[in-house]
Each structure stands twice: as structure tokens, then as C-alpha cells.
Design an enzyme around this catalytic site. Structure first.
Site, PDB file in Angstrom:
ATOM      1  CD  GLU A 112       3.944   6.831  -1.129  1.00  0.00           C
ATOM      2  OE1 GLU A 112       4.656   6.106  -1.552  1.00  0.00           O
ATOM      3  OE2 GLU A 112       2.580   7.013  -1.437  1.00  0.00           O
TER       4      GLU A 112
ATOM      5  CB  ALA B 197       5.147   6.531  -9.196  1.00  0.00           C
TER       6      ALA B 197
ATOM      7  CG  ASN C 181       8.992  -1.899  -3.088  1.00  0.00           C
ATOM      8  OD1 ASN C 181       8.300  -2.511  -2.531  1.00  0.00           O
ATOM      9  ND2 ASN C 181       9.701  -2.276  -3.948  1.00  0.00           N
TER      10      ASN C 181
ATOM     11  CG  ASP D 137       2.369  -6.031  -6.426  1.00  0.00           C
ATOM     12  OD1 ASP D 137       3.444  -6.269  -5.538  1.00  0.00           O
ATOM     13  OD2 ASP D 137       2.259  -5.189  -6.789  1.00  0.00           O
ATOM     14  N   GLY D 138       3.254  -9.622  -5.379  1.00  0.00           N
ATOM     15  CA  GLY D 138       3.969 -10.410  -6.345  1.00  0.00           C
ATOM     16  C   GLY D 138       4.715  -9.842  -7.340  1.00  0.00           C
TER      17      GLY D 138
ATOM     18  CG  HIS E 108       5.935  -3.140  -5.474  1.00  0.00           C
ATOM     19  ND1 HIS E 108       4.638  -3.289  -6.326  1.00  0.00           N
ATOM     20  CD2 HIS E 108       5.980  -1.912  -5.609  1.00  0.00           C
ATOM     21  CE1 HIS E 108       4.079  -2.241  -6.806  1.00  0.00           C
ATOM     22  NE2 HIS E 108       4.962  -1.161  -6.289  1.00  0.00           N
TER      23      HIS E 108
ATOM     24  CG  ASP F 253       1.843   1.955  -3.218  1.00  0.00           C
ATOM     25  OD1 ASP F 253       1.482   3.015  -2.884  1.00  0.00           O
ATOM     26  OD2 ASP F 253       3.048   1.720  -3.677  1.00  0.00           O
TER      27      ASP F 253
ATOM     28  CG  LEU G 117       7.656  -1.267 -10.046  1.00  0.00           C
ATOM     29  CD1 LEU G 117       7.963  -2.288  -8.614  1.00  0.00           C
ATOM     30  CD2 LEU G 117       6.592  -2.079 -10.796  1.00  0.00           C
ATOM     31  CB  ALA G 118       3.626   4.044 -11.167  1.00  0.00           C
TER      32      ALA G 118
END
Length: 374
Positions: A121, A132, A212, A241-242, A244, A267, A301-302
């Protein structure tokens, strides 16, 4: 082994009542001997899931530089139905990354999910969209350095992320030089539509977690998302995931891009499968509460704390994507993005016998990997 009385997910992306035959760890058309017979009791039979972008679970991270951490990750993933994995590294110092890549390359796949690649990444990303990732370790893309990474990984790197706006000419040269050796993705980037499209035209073919860590998709500035839409060879990751991405935007992405280009990813970070609390990701402190993992400093968000199997369930149950579509985006599409669709990703003769049985509520009934029940 014969698994009888199941709804088999076919290569036409539809379910068909029937049986699944397995011999010597692969799917077969017919059985030469009966062997074990399993009554699937009407379950859905789908290929083992493939996660091409996640960092860890059960307290372990692929960047721990520890074979036992990799084993923990592989065994957990297989236990939930993710039988093939391509973990993602974080933006860390170059020497640390080389050690991590070497450790992962030495992993022997003795148990748990098949480890088939690595998704880098970072570190060739943008400070402005670092999310993050630790900006102290962000550096310009460099083909020679990539090849040093690939040597350490013994060829295991399948994706390498770049941010075109950090130096467009340099990035385009990088893409043209390495595109035959690795899939180049746009990752943690603030690129405009024009720069992102130039990168895709040069040979980049992947977009890391669409929406994202990239600019917003708007009517005058379509950004990376618009460039993905106009670049039909590009696969796009979605974290479903609901947390992001809003369900409406997930539905919009499927309508825009077409299901054949979308890869569901988790992720997930090391807190997946673990209780709420304090964890780390890429050396940064992370607080986890429910489904939310956020940086202790700044609150970004991480990653997620949801495995890919649960992401697939969320896509179907809460985002109104048909099960047949969701399964493809968690199996054959990731396999194609990895270039391993001849061996993984569907229930077809000659492919590895990785199969998951789900009940009518999509809850897990059984996982079979290499023809063996886990």
C-alpha cells in the site's frame, strides 16, 4: 469427497442445485471413487473467499515481521471462509519493509489460508491522503527500490501503490517501467481526474479502496473515481464493512463500474476478531470501538475490524447487492486481479478445492481447503 445436496455457485455466477466432487485437493467433474460423502443440507456452496487487501487479525499484523503472526492470520482467515490471502504492508522505513517482505516470502503455507501475494500500500503515496499511514516514511516512487522490495519478497509482490500527483512525470515513468512486473495501483492519492487518468493510460490497473483516501467524486472534479470509471481495465477495491462507505455509494459504485471490476476487501487490521481496546497499525496507536478503528491522534479511520466474509454478508444484507454478485466480487474478481484465476476463484474442474458452505442466512456451515474439511 462428494458434497451432495447443495446450491453450487457456477462460473455463470448463478446457483444451481447439485453436487461438488473433490479428489486430490482439486474439483473434478466426476468421482473415480466414492470416498467421503457430505450432505450439504441445501447450503450455498461458494468458492473460498480471496482477500487482496488486509493487514491483520487476532492481534497479529503481517508487518510484525514474525512467521507466527502470519500463521495466526492465515489460520483465522481460513476459519471464517477466506481461504486465499494477499496481505497489505504499511508505510514503514525501507529497511523494515525489506525485512518484513523477506519474512513473508519465507512463510511455508503449512496451515490456514493460502498466502499468494503481497499488496504494498505504501510507501510511494501522498502525505495529503496518508490516512493511517505514517507520513515520516512516505517517499517518491522508484523503480530500482521497487525491484529491491520484490527481490526481498522473492517475487511475491502483486500490487504496488503510487500517488501520481506527487510527481506526475516520475510516476508515469515508474508505471511504464514496472507494469510488466507488478500491478500498479493508485493508493492514498489526491490525484485529479487528469493525473489519475494519465496513470491508468500509462498502465496502472488497480485502485486501492475506492472512495477512501482519495479526493471526493464531484460533478466538476471527478478525481480518481471518475478516472477509474473511464479506465475499463482497472479493478477497484471496496471496503464494505458498513463504516467506510455509505450503502448508497456502494450501490452507485456497482452501477457505475460494473460488478466485474469490483473486488471486495476487508482492509482489516490486527483488532479483527478481537475485543474493543487499544491497538497499533503501522506503528500508530489505534482505538477500536465496535466496528470503528480510528487513529488515537486525529481520529482518522485506521482500517477495519471486519473480515471479508462479514463484509460480503454486509454487502448482501445491508447494501442490497445480490448474493450472486457479492460472491463474484469476493472470489473470481480478486483472483483475476491477482492473475491466479486459472487455479483459484471458482468451483471448476482442476482448480483448488477451496469451498465454503453457507446456510440460508449466509452463516458459516463448513470450510473446505485443498479438499480437507477445516
Amino acid at each position: 469427497m462428494i458434497i451432495k445436496n447443495v446450491k453450487v455457485y457456477g462460473e455463470d455466477f448463478q446457483f444451481h442445485p447439485g453436487d461438488v466432487v473433490i479428489e486430490n485437493g482439486v474439483f473434478c467433474e466426476t468421482a473415480s471413487n466414492t470416498g467421503e460423502v457430505i450432505d450439504g443440507e441445501g447450503a450455498y456452496a461458494i468458492p473460498g473467499l480471496i482477500d487482496i487487501h488486509f493487514h491483520g487479525c487476532m492481534g497479529a499484523d503481517v508487518c510484525d515481521n514474525d512467521p507466527e503472526a502470519i500463521r495466526t492470520i492465515a489460520e483465522y482467515e481460513a476459519s471464517v471462509g477466506v481461504t486465499t490471502i494477499c496481505p497489505a504492508t504499511m508505510t514503514l522505513p525501507v529497511d523494515d519493509l525489506k525485512k518484513i517482505l523477506s519474512t513473508v516470502a519465507s512463510y511455508t503455507n503449512e496451515s490456514g489460508a493460502h498466502l499468494v501475494g503481497l499488496n504494498m500500500e505504501g510507501p510511494f503515496i501522498s502525505v495529503s491522503k496518508k490516512g493511517a499511514q505514517d507520513e515520516r516514511n512516505i517517499i517518491p516512487c522508484d523503480a530500482a527500490l521497487f525491484r529491491e522490495f520484490q527481490e526481498a519478497a522473492r517475487g511475491l509482490i502483486r500490487f504496488i501503490g503510487v500517488a501520481p500527483e506527487t510527481g506526475l512525470d516520475r510516476t508515469l515513468d515508474f508505471i511504464r517501467e514496472v507494469k510488466g512486473e507488478v500491478s500498479v495501483s493508485l493508493a492514498h492519492t489526491n490525484a485529479s481526474y487528469t493525473d489519475a487518468k494519465a496513470a491508468f493510460d500509462a498502465g496502472a490497473c488497480h485502485a486501492v479502496h475506492l472512495f477512501n483516501a482519495m479526493p471526493a467524486f464531484t460533478h466538476r472534479e471527478p478525481g480518481v473515481v471518475g478516472a477509474v470509471f473511464d479506465s475499463k481495465h482497472v479493478f477497484a477495491e471496496l471496503i464494505c464493512d458498513g463504516v467506510h462507505i455509505h450503502p448508497a455509494m456502494v450501490r452507485a459504485a456497482f452501477a457505475m463500474m460494473g460488478a466485474e471490476r469490483i473486488c471486495l476487501i476487508s482492509d482489516s487490521m490486527r483488532a479483527a476478531g478481537m475485543p474493543d481496546g487499544s491497538y497499533t497499525l503501522g506503528g500508530l496507536a489505534v482505538n477500536v470501538s465496535g466496528k470503528h478503528a480510528t487513529l488515537a491522534e486525529g481520529g482518522a479511520l485506521a482500517g477495519s475490524v471486519t473480515n471479508l466474509a462479514d463484509c460480503m454478508r454486509t454487502v448482501v444484507k445491508k447494501m442490497e447487492i445480490p448474493l450472486e454478485t457479492a460472491v463474484a466480487c469476493a472470489t473470481i474478481n480478486p483472483a483475476k486481479s491477482l492473475g491466479i484465476e486459472d487455479t483459484y476463484g471458482s468451483i471448476a474442474p482442476g482448480k483448488k478445492a477451496n469451498i465454503v458452505l453457507l446456510d440460508e442466512n449466509l452463516e458459516l456451515k463448513m470450510v473446505i481447503k485443498d479438499g480437507q474439511e477445516l
